[in-house]
Design a protein around this motif. Structure first.
Motif, mmCIF file in Angstrom:
data_model
loop_
_atom_site.group_PDB
_atom_site.id
_atom_site.type_symbol
_atom_site.label_atom_id
_atom_site.label_comp_id
_atom_site.label_asym_id
_atom_site.label_seq_id
_atom_site.Cartn_x
_atom_site.Cartn_y
_atom_site.Cartn_z
ATOM 1 N N UNK A 7 0.818 -1.205 0.000
ATOM 2 C CA UNK A 7 0.000 0.000 0.000
ATOM 3 C C UNK A 7 0.859 1.266 0.000
ATOM 4 N N UNK A 8 0.218 2.378 -0.248
ATOM 5 C CA UNK A 8 0.933 3.645 -0.261
ATOM 6 C C UNK A 8 0.054 4.742 -0.812
ATOM 7 N N UNK A 9 0.675 5.857 -1.102
ATOM 8 C CA UNK A 9 -0.042 7.007 -1.654
ATOM 9 C C UNK A 9 0.370 7.193 -3.101
ATOM 10 N N UNK A 10 -0.633 7.382 -3.942
ATOM 11 C CA UNK A 10 -0.370 7.530 -5.369
ATOM 12 C C UNK A 10 -1.342 8.555 -5.946
ATOM 13 N N UNK A 11 -0.947 9.225 -6.978
ATOM 14 C CA UNK A 11 -1.839 10.184 -7.632
ATOM 15 C C UNK A 11 -2.855 9.445 -8.491
ATOM 16 N N UNK A 12 -3.983 10.071 -8.687
ATOM 17 C CA UNK A 12 -5.006 9.502 -9.564
ATOM 18 C C UNK A 12 -4.406 9.236 -10.942
ATOM 19 N N UNK A 13 -4.750 8.071 -11.490
ATOM 20 C CA UNK A 13 -4.183 7.655 -12.764
ATOM 21 C C UNK A 13 -2.956 6.770 -12.622
ATOM 22 N N UNK A 14 -2.421 6.711 -11.426
ATOM 23 C CA UNK A 14 -1.229 5.916 -11.173
ATOM 24 C C UNK A 14 -1.538 4.457 -10.899
ATOM 25 N N UNK A 15 -0.494 3.718 -10.536
ATOM 26 C CA UNK A 15 -0.609 2.278 -10.307
ATOM 27 C C UNK A 15 0.042 1.877 -8.990
ATOM 28 N N UNK A 16 -0.460 0.793 -8.438
ATOM 29 C CA UNK A 16 0.121 0.163 -7.260
ATOM 30 C C UNK A 16 -0.048 -1.341 -7.401
ATOM 31 N N UNK A 72 -14.027 -2.144 -10.475
ATOM 32 C CA UNK A 72 -12.598 -2.282 -10.761
ATOM 33 C C UNK A 72 -12.310 -3.055 -12.037
ATOM 34 N N UNK A 73 -13.333 -3.573 -12.683
ATOM 35 C CA UNK A 73 -13.124 -4.349 -13.911
ATOM 36 C C UNK A 73 -12.393 -3.516 -14.955
ATOM 37 N N UNK A 74 -11.389 -4.145 -15.561
ATOM 38 C CA UNK A 74 -10.611 -3.458 -16.588
ATOM 39 C C UNK A 74 -9.458 -2.629 -16.044
ATOM 40 N N UNK A 75 -9.430 -2.436 -14.727
ATOM 41 C CA UNK A 75 -8.350 -1.643 -14.125
ATOM 42 C C UNK A 75 -7.485 -2.472 -13.162
ATOM 43 N N UNK A 95 -2.779 -6.079 -8.951
ATOM 44 C CA UNK A 95 -2.227 -4.991 -9.753
ATOM 45 C C UNK A 95 -3.339 -3.988 -9.995
ATOM 46 N N UNK A 96 -3.123 -2.774 -9.550
ATOM 47 C CA UNK A 96 -4.147 -1.733 -9.647
ATOM 48 C C UNK A 96 -3.633 -0.633 -10.567
ATOM 49 N N UNK A 97 -4.301 -0.465 -11.681
ATOM 50 C CA UNK A 97 -3.928 0.561 -12.660
ATOM 51 C C UNK A 97 -5.025 1.604 -12.773
ATOM 52 N N UNK A 98 -4.654 2.758 -13.303
ATOM 53 C CA UNK A 98 -5.613 3.848 -13.496
ATOM 54 C C UNK A 98 -6.418 4.093 -12.219
ATOM 55 N N UNK A 99 -5.703 4.247 -11.126
ATOM 56 C CA UNK A 99 -6.351 4.406 -9.820
ATOM 57 C C UNK A 99 -7.165 5.682 -9.764
ATOM 58 N N UNK A 100 -8.287 5.596 -9.078
ATOM 59 C CA UNK A 100 -9.186 6.720 -8.896
ATOM 60 C C UNK A 100 -9.260 7.081 -7.417
ATOM 61 N N UNK A 101 -9.698 8.296 -7.149
ATOM 62 C CA UNK A 101 -9.810 8.741 -5.758
ATOM 63 C C UNK A 101 -10.669 7.779 -4.949
#
Length: 122
Positions: free
Chosen positions: A9-18, A59-62, A77-83
Motif C-alpha cells: 500500500x501507499x499514496x499515489x496520484x489519480x491515474x497511477x498504479x500500485x 474495478x473491472x478493466x483496471x 495490480x491496480x492501474x488507473x487508480x481513482x480517488x
C-alpha cells in the motif's frame, strides 16, 4: 489457522498504479481482496480460485488479481487508480469451494489479514 500478511500500500496520484501483495502461511482454496473506507461497509474487490477470477464492477478493466505458482502469494495490480479506490485493502482466504465459487462477497473469507492502506490523491 492461516496467517495472511499484506504489503504494497501507499499514496499515489489519480491515474497511477500500485501492486499489492499478500503472503499466506499455507495454501487455501481461494484468496480475495476486499477494501473498506471509514464509515462504509467492507466491499469485495476480486477473488481468485481455480476458476476465472471474479471482479467487482467498479474495478473491472483496471485491477488484475493473480497468484504465484504455489498459490500462497496473492497479488493485486491496480492501474488507473481513482480517488474512490482509496481505502484499507484486506487479503482474505477461504477453504470452502462452495464459498469461493459463489462469487458472493459476504460468503468469502475464513481468514483475514490486517490490511494495507491505499491512498489515491486527486
Amino acid at each position: 489457522q492461516v496467517q495472511l500478511a499484506e504489503s504494497g500500500g501507499g499514496t499515489v496520484q489519480a491515474g497511477g498504479s500500485l501492486r499489492l501483495s499478500c503472503v499466506a502461511s499455507s495454501r487455501t482454496f481461494c484468496m480475495a481482496w476486499f477494501r473498506q473506507v471509514p464509515g462504509k461497509k467492507r466491499e469485495g474487490v476480486a477473488v481468485i480460485s481455480d476458476r476465472q477470477p471474479h471482479y467487482a464492477d467498479s474495478v473491472k478493466g483496471r485491477f488484475t488479481i493473480s497468484q504465484d505458482d504455489a498459490k500462497t502469494t496473492l497479488y493485486l495490480q491496480m492501474n488507473n487508480l481513482k480517488y474512490e479506490d482509496t481505502g484499507m485493502y484486506y487479503c482474505a482466504a477461504d477453504v470452502h469451494p462452495a464459498d469461493c465459487y459463489s462469487n458472493s462477497w459476504p460468503d468469502i473469507g475464513d481468514y483475514w489479514g490486517k490490511g494495507t492502506l491505499v491512498t489515491v490523491s486527486s
